[in-house]
Design an enzyme around this catalytic site. Sequence first.
Site, PDB file in Angstrom:
ATOM      1  N   LYS A  73       0.807  -1.234   0.000  1.00 42.74           N
ATOM      2  CA  LYS A  73       0.000   0.000   0.000  1.00 42.74           C
ATOM      3  C   LYS A  73       0.840   1.284   0.000  1.00 42.74           C
ATOM      4  CE  LYS A  73      -4.292  -1.677   2.016  1.00 42.74           C
ATOM      5  NZ  LYS A  73      -5.346  -1.409   3.009  1.00 42.74           N
ATOM      6  N   ASP A 109     -10.055   3.283   1.879  1.00 41.92           N
ATOM      7  CA  ASP A 109     -10.229   2.670   3.205  1.00 41.92           C
ATOM      8  C   ASP A 109     -10.872   3.657   4.182  1.00 41.92           C
ATOM      9  OD1 ASP A 109      -9.152   0.164   2.606  1.00 41.92           O
ATOM     10  OD2 ASP A 109      -7.106   0.814   3.032  1.00 41.92           O
TER      11      ASP A 109
END
Length: 284
Positions: A73, A109
């Site tokens: 990420k 997210d």
Amino acid sequence: MMMKVNGKTKVYGIIGDPVEHSLSPLMQNAAFEALNLNCVYVPFAVVPSNLEAAVKGLFALGVGGFNVTIPHKTAIIPFLDQISGDAELCGAVNTVNCENGRLVGYNTDGIGFIRSLKEDLAFEPQGSRVLLIGAGGAARGALASLCGAGTASIIVANRTRERGDTLIETFCSRFPQLRFESIPLEDLNKNLIRADLVVNTTSVGMGKTSFEALELGAIKDGAAVYDMVYSPPETPLLAAARARNLRCANGLGMLAAQGEAAFKIWTGVDSPLGLMKRELASMF
Ligand code: ATR
């Protein structure tokens, strides 16, 4: 039923290491099918040493976009042409979209987390006091989104206190109107009284693990508890919260909502209401 792949099928996917446990293919393909889109979503196992080659390869192959999971990420950022403000604040990208020949990174997210707080906990972050457990990547994402959602104060409780200190440092200067505090995990119980919402961002609760010393007795009546862990669906933390009659939710809603936000970025349309969450829930 599996969709038919033909010469015009657009490919999406997820890169990670490991990736075989991912539930994203299930929910993304369900949405493609429900909307009759000629798209398919596949898992790609990419080891860290192959990350750059994989990103270039996906671009060269003309994929529509892809999700990014552990451990890529943050490492993926240098290989993208542009990242969104959310991704920059989190220092992490979980969704990449191929836009006019450029790779653009997003972080959904945080959007997923805030939506899940509202939908699954009926919790309104504006003006609230939050106690976050953990100081890793998931905590950073939660912190960034809570700052953006108007939270009044955030306490970070982490096993390694220095990591909590470092995490809040970045945010203190960017959000001077918010109050931040970092405490060691041992001080968690005595700080519970100060929280409207307690969030576990660590992996504790997965398998048979639990916060052994955590004593929810001190938490305020009316407070809410969110556990980003969703396997098992009820962690010891959530069981204790339920026993206290507190509002509580696991991370399944966040997983579905981040997926819905990624789907919207890729296709420009909403996935059918509640579909991704129902698909996920059917796995437990
Ligand atoms: P992620 O990106 O998923 O957040 P991470 O960056 O490895 O993963 O961070 C894991 C977090 O869980 C950290 O806050 C870690 O605490 P430390 O900073 O002290 O390592 C926390 N964590 C993991 N296992 C834990 C345990 N058994 N008890 C308490 N905290 C734990």
